[in-house]
Design a protein around this motif. Structure first.
Motif, PDB file in Angstrom:
ATOM      1  N   LEU A 235      -8.053  -1.465   3.184  1.00 45.69           N
ATOM      2  CA  LEU A 235      -7.827  -2.163   1.924  1.00 45.69           C
ATOM      3  C   LEU A 235      -8.850  -3.264   1.658  1.00 45.69           C
ATOM      4  O   LEU A 235      -8.914  -3.790   0.536  1.00 45.69           O
ATOM      5  CB  LEU A 235      -6.422  -2.789   1.915  1.00 45.69           C
ATOM      6  CG  LEU A 235      -5.246  -1.808   1.962  1.00 45.69           C
ATOM      7  CD1 LEU A 235      -3.933  -2.570   2.074  1.00 45.69           C
ATOM      8  CD2 LEU A 235      -5.230  -0.905   0.735  1.00 45.69           C
ATOM      9  N   GLU A 236      -9.607  -3.634   2.668  1.00 49.73           N
ATOM     10  CA  GLU A 236     -10.598  -4.704   2.507  1.00 49.73           C
ATOM     11  C   GLU A 236     -11.723  -4.254   1.568  1.00 49.73           C
ATOM     12  O   GLU A 236     -11.972  -3.064   1.412  1.00 49.73           O
ATOM     13  CB  GLU A 236     -11.176  -5.099   3.874  1.00 49.73           C
ATOM     14  CG  GLU A 236     -10.160  -5.695   4.828  1.00 49.73           C
ATOM     15  CD  GLU A 236      -9.598  -7.020   4.338  1.00 49.73           C
ATOM     16  OE1 GLU A 236     -10.190  -7.624   3.429  1.00 49.73           O
ATOM     17  OE2 GLU A 236      -8.555  -7.446   4.866  1.00 49.73           O
TER      18      GLU A 236
ATOM     19  N   GLU B 255      -6.411  -6.291  -4.817  1.00 50.92           N
ATOM     20  CA  GLU B 255      -7.106  -5.567  -5.884  1.00 50.92           C
ATOM     21  C   GLU B 255      -7.120  -4.061  -5.603  1.00 50.92           C
ATOM     22  O   GLU B 255      -6.948  -3.243  -6.506  1.00 50.92           O
ATOM     23  CB  GLU B 255      -8.526  -6.094  -6.041  1.00 50.92           C
ATOM     24  CG  GLU B 255      -9.283  -5.495  -7.229  1.00 50.92           C
ATOM     25  CD  GLU B 255      -8.593  -5.789  -8.556  1.00 50.92           C
ATOM     26  OE1 GLU B 255      -8.729  -4.954  -9.473  1.00 50.92           O
ATOM     27  OE2 GLU B 255      -7.936  -6.846  -8.665  1.00 50.92           O
ATOM     28  N   THR B 256      -7.300  -3.721  -4.328  1.00 53.37           N
ATOM     29  CA  THR B 256      -7.298  -2.304  -3.957  1.00 53.37           C
ATOM     30  C   THR B 256      -5.939  -1.672  -4.240  1.00 53.37           C
ATOM     31  O   THR B 256      -5.851  -0.554  -4.760  1.00 53.37           O
ATOM     32  CB  THR B 256      -7.642  -2.136  -2.467  1.00 53.37           C
ATOM     33  OG1 THR B 256      -8.915  -2.728  -2.214  1.00 53.37           O
ATOM     34  CG2 THR B 256      -7.696  -0.662  -2.082  1.00 53.37           C
ATOM     35  N   ASN B 257      -4.876  -2.399  -3.893  1.00 51.96           N
ATOM     36  CA  ASN B 257      -3.536  -1.883  -4.177  1.00 51.96           C
ATOM     37  C   ASN B 257      -3.299  -1.732  -5.670  1.00 51.96           C
ATOM     38  O   ASN B 257      -2.644  -0.784  -6.115  1.00 51.96           O
ATOM     39  CB  ASN B 257      -2.480  -2.815  -3.569  1.00 51.96           C
ATOM     40  CG  ASN B 257      -2.254  -2.557  -2.092  1.00 51.96           C
ATOM     41  OD1 ASN B 257      -2.404  -1.434  -1.631  1.00 51.96           O
ATOM     42  ND2 ASN B 257      -1.926  -3.602  -1.345  1.00 51.96           N
ATOM     43  N   ARG B 258      -3.841  -2.651  -6.451  1.00 46.68           N
ATOM     44  CA  ARG B 258      -3.685  -2.564  -7.908  1.00 46.68           C
ATOM     45  C   ARG B 258      -4.407  -1.325  -8.447  1.00 46.68           C
ATOM     46  O   ARG B 258      -3.888  -0.631  -9.332  1.00 46.68           O
ATOM     47  CB  ARG B 258      -4.218  -3.822  -8.579  1.00 46.68           C
ATOM     48  CG  ARG B 258      -4.104  -3.774 -10.106  1.00 46.68           C
ATOM     49  CD  ARG B 258      -4.462  -5.101 -10.742  1.00 46.68           C
ATOM     50  NE  ARG B 258      -4.494  -4.987 -12.196  1.00 46.68           N
ATOM     51  CZ  ARG B 258      -3.411  -4.968 -12.961  1.00 46.68           C
ATOM     52  NH1 ARG B 258      -2.223  -5.059 -12.421  1.00 46.68           N
ATOM     53  NH2 ARG B 258      -3.523  -4.862 -14.273  1.00 46.68           N
ATOM     54  N   VAL B 259      -5.574  -1.041  -7.900  1.00 45.54           N
ATOM     55  CA  VAL B 259      -6.306   0.167  -8.311  1.00 45.54           C
ATOM     56  C   VAL B 259      -5.491   1.423  -7.984  1.00 45.54           C
ATOM     57  O   VAL B 259      -5.414   2.364  -8.784  1.00 45.54           O
ATOM     58  CB  VAL B 259      -7.683   0.221  -7.625  1.00 45.54           C
ATOM     59  CG1 VAL B 259      -8.349   1.569  -7.865  1.00 45.54           C
ATOM     60  CG2 VAL B 259      -8.578  -0.903  -8.133  1.00 45.54           C
ATOM     61  N   LEU B 260      -4.857   1.414  -6.811  1.00 49.38           N
ATOM     62  CA  LEU B 260      -4.028   2.547  -6.424  1.00 49.38           C
ATOM     63  C   LEU B 260      -2.832   2.698  -7.366  1.00 49.38           C
ATOM     64  O   LEU B 260      -2.453   3.815  -7.742  1.00 49.38           O
ATOM     65  CB  LEU B 260      -3.533   2.381  -4.983  1.00 49.38           C
ATOM     66  CG  LEU B 260      -4.574   2.538  -3.880  1.00 49.38           C
ATOM     67  CD1 LEU B 260      -3.958   2.218  -2.520  1.00 49.38           C
ATOM     68  CD2 LEU B 260      -5.145   3.952  -3.876  1.00 49.38           C
TER      69      LEU B 260
ATOM     70  N   GLU C 150     -10.813  -6.688  -0.748  1.00 50.94           N
ATOM     71  CA  GLU C 150      -9.820  -7.310  -1.616  1.00 50.94           C
ATOM     72  C   GLU C 150      -8.542  -6.480  -1.581  1.00 50.94           C
ATOM     73  O   GLU C 150      -8.321  -5.615  -2.430  1.00 50.94           O
ATOM     74  CB  GLU C 150     -10.347  -7.413  -3.053  1.00 50.94           C
ATOM     75  CG  GLU C 150     -11.550  -8.308  -3.229  1.00 50.94           C
ATOM     76  CD  GLU C 150     -11.209  -9.768  -3.006  1.00 50.94           C
ATOM     77  OE1 GLU C 150     -10.008 -10.103  -3.117  1.00 50.94           O
ATOM     78  OE2 GLU C 150     -12.118 -10.560  -2.735  1.00 50.94           O
ATOM     79  N   PRO C 151      -7.665  -6.720  -0.599  1.00 56.34           N
ATOM     80  CA  PRO C 151      -6.466  -5.888  -0.440  1.00 56.34           C
ATOM     81  C   PRO C 151      -5.602  -5.819  -1.693  1.00 56.34           C
ATOM     82  O   PRO C 151      -5.154  -4.740  -2.085  1.00 56.34           O
ATOM     83  CB  PRO C 151      -5.718  -6.564   0.713  1.00 56.34           C
ATOM     84  CG  PRO C 151      -6.782  -7.288   1.476  1.00 56.34           C
ATOM     85  CD  PRO C 151      -7.762  -7.744   0.456  1.00 56.34           C
TER      86      PRO C 151
ATOM     87  N   PHE D 270       0.822  -1.208   0.000  1.00 58.36           N
ATOM     88  CA  PHE D 270       0.000   0.000   0.000  1.00 58.36           C
ATOM     89  C   PHE D 270       0.859   1.262   0.000  1.00 58.36           C
ATOM     90  O   PHE D 270       0.563   2.232  -0.710  1.00 58.36           O
ATOM     91  CB  PHE D 270      -0.921  -0.001   1.228  1.00 58.36           C
ATOM     92  CG  PHE D 270      -1.480   1.357   1.554  1.00 58.36           C
ATOM     93  CD1 PHE D 270      -2.549   1.875   0.840  1.00 58.36           C
ATOM     94  CD2 PHE D 270      -0.934   2.126   2.574  1.00 58.36           C
ATOM     95  CE1 PHE D 270      -3.062   3.128   1.137  1.00 58.36           C
ATOM     96  CE2 PHE D 270      -1.439   3.379   2.880  1.00 58.36           C
ATOM     97  CZ  PHE D 270      -2.507   3.881   2.163  1.00 58.36           C
TER      98      PHE D 270
END
Length: 386
Positions: free
Chosen positions: A145-146, A151-156, A148-149, A88
């Motif tokens: 991040l929940e 996936e969330t990081n990928r979006v960031l 889907e941690p 993150f």
């Protein structure tokens, strides 16, 4: 920059680029080195801001400071554990970097309170406390991040690449319009971070391409540090600037009517540098603003010294077109004149005809304000084809 990009593309295409390399000790030192490079660049751009006072320099400094602060927690996490919180901070640092750069290319004024070193130090301290608090409360970041941690990081990460790309587009458009060489330095440095951010998309975090992609930060730092004329930036602080005075004579009476202050640079290695050899570079790097403010102050002080000797010699100072859009110009002149107890008529500001035409709309209000205060305005190079 070219070699970095070429090898980066090769690591993306070749299978060897996906080979994992895990090292706890090397990882921590590597991250600290990267953050130190960003911090050094942030400090360099802050020093430049203290000289030219532009919002772009301040925000550029803030961008690299954000990159250094948010990226540093990488060193505190295990290199062997699968930890979404760890990833993150990298994504957040690059996203913050891109967003601040977008702001840097917008005409946003820097509030006067942020021009004070103590205030900036306080903000930096609060930012450090915030980052440390987020690291100590990693559970809160995990919850954010929940569900889907990964996936969330990928979006960031995607958002970070998009933000940096938008900033690069802004820099490119500005360069096309102005052809200022300093923008090439900014474009190259930001592009290095952007290329690295793009390489990180889809990376597991420990592949060889991950290690190489992070080098984009050091490449950017080197570009900014080496791409700046540090000698010229130090000329003001080191007392290397000089004024020489060209007399203006009435041809009918042979009387000295005034003098024109001409800026020179007494370089420690190259001797007296003519204005034509460094003023264009100063204009491109925004150092022309502090140089001109210094010239105005010194010329007014010299006029005062002559007046104390019984000599009334008005002084003319060349005014770059950039300062016609700087609200600090009139206040600076008022303050210096007040310090020396002089009348505004003692100073003439000279603006070349071509520059006056280029800044006709944006500089009209400033010219009116200067004239209303009582300063004399002269047009230089008059009749050269316009």
């Amino acid at each position: 920059m070219g070699a970095f990009s070429f090898i980066g593309v090769a690591l993306l295409v070749l299978p060897a680029g996906r080979t994992e390399f895990r090292s706890e000790l090397l990882h921590a030192g590597y991250v600290v080195l990267l953050s130190s490079g960003a911090a050094a660049t942030a400090w360099g751009t802050w020093v430049r801001f203290r000289m030219d006072g532009t919002s772009r320099a301040w925000l550029l400094s803030a961008a690299f400071a954000a990159l250094a602060l948010l990226f540093l927690p990488h060193a505190l996490f295990s290199a062997t554990a699968v930890d979404p919180v760890h990833h993150f901070y990298g994504a957040a640092s690059r996203l913050a970097f891109g967003l601040v750069l977008i702001a840097a290319m917008s005409p946003l004024p820097v509030p006067s309170v942020l021009r004070r070193p103590r205030t900036t130090a306080l903000l930096l301290g609060l930012a450090v406390v915030g980052v440390v608090a987020s690291v100590l409360n990693a559970d809160l970041v995990q919850a954010m991040l929940e569900p889907e941690p990964a996936e969330t990081n990928r979006v960031l990460e995607i958002a970070a690449v998009v933000a940096i790309a938008v900033a690069l587009l802004q820099f490119a458009v500005k360069w096309i319009r102005t052809r200022r060489r300093i923008l090439i330095t900014w474009i190259t440095g930001v592009a290095a971070v952007g290329v690295g951010a793009g390489m990180l998309l889809g990376s597991s975090g420990w592949e060889l391409r991950w290690w190489w992609a992070q080098l984009g930060l050091l490449v950017a730092s080197a570009v900014f540090i080496l791409g700046t004329d540090s000698h010229m930036a130090r000329a003001l602080d080191e007392g290397e600037l000089r004024l020489v005075y060209q007399p203006k004579v009435n041809l009918r009476t042979d009387e000295l009517t005034s003098v024109e202050a001409l800026l020179r640079w007494q370089h420690p290695d190259h001797g007296l540098v003519p204005a034509g050899d460094f003023i264009p570079m100063a204009e491109e790097t925004d150092l022309i603003t502090p140089f001109t403010f210094w010239a105005i102050s010194e010329a007014i002080a010299q006029h005062r010294r002559w007046a104390d000797q019984g000599l009334k010699i008005p002084v003319a100072v060349n005014m770059p077109a950039q300062l016609m859009r700087d609200s600090r110009l009139l206040e600076h002149i008022k303050a210096v004149l007040a310090d020396h107890g002089l009348d505004p008529s003692a100073v003439t500001l000279e603006l070349t005809e071509s520059k006056a035409l280029e800044s006709e709309e944006t500089g009209a209000e400033m010219l009116a304000a200067l004239a209303a205060f009582g300063l004399r305005i002269a047009v230089d190079d008059f009749g050269t084809g316009y």
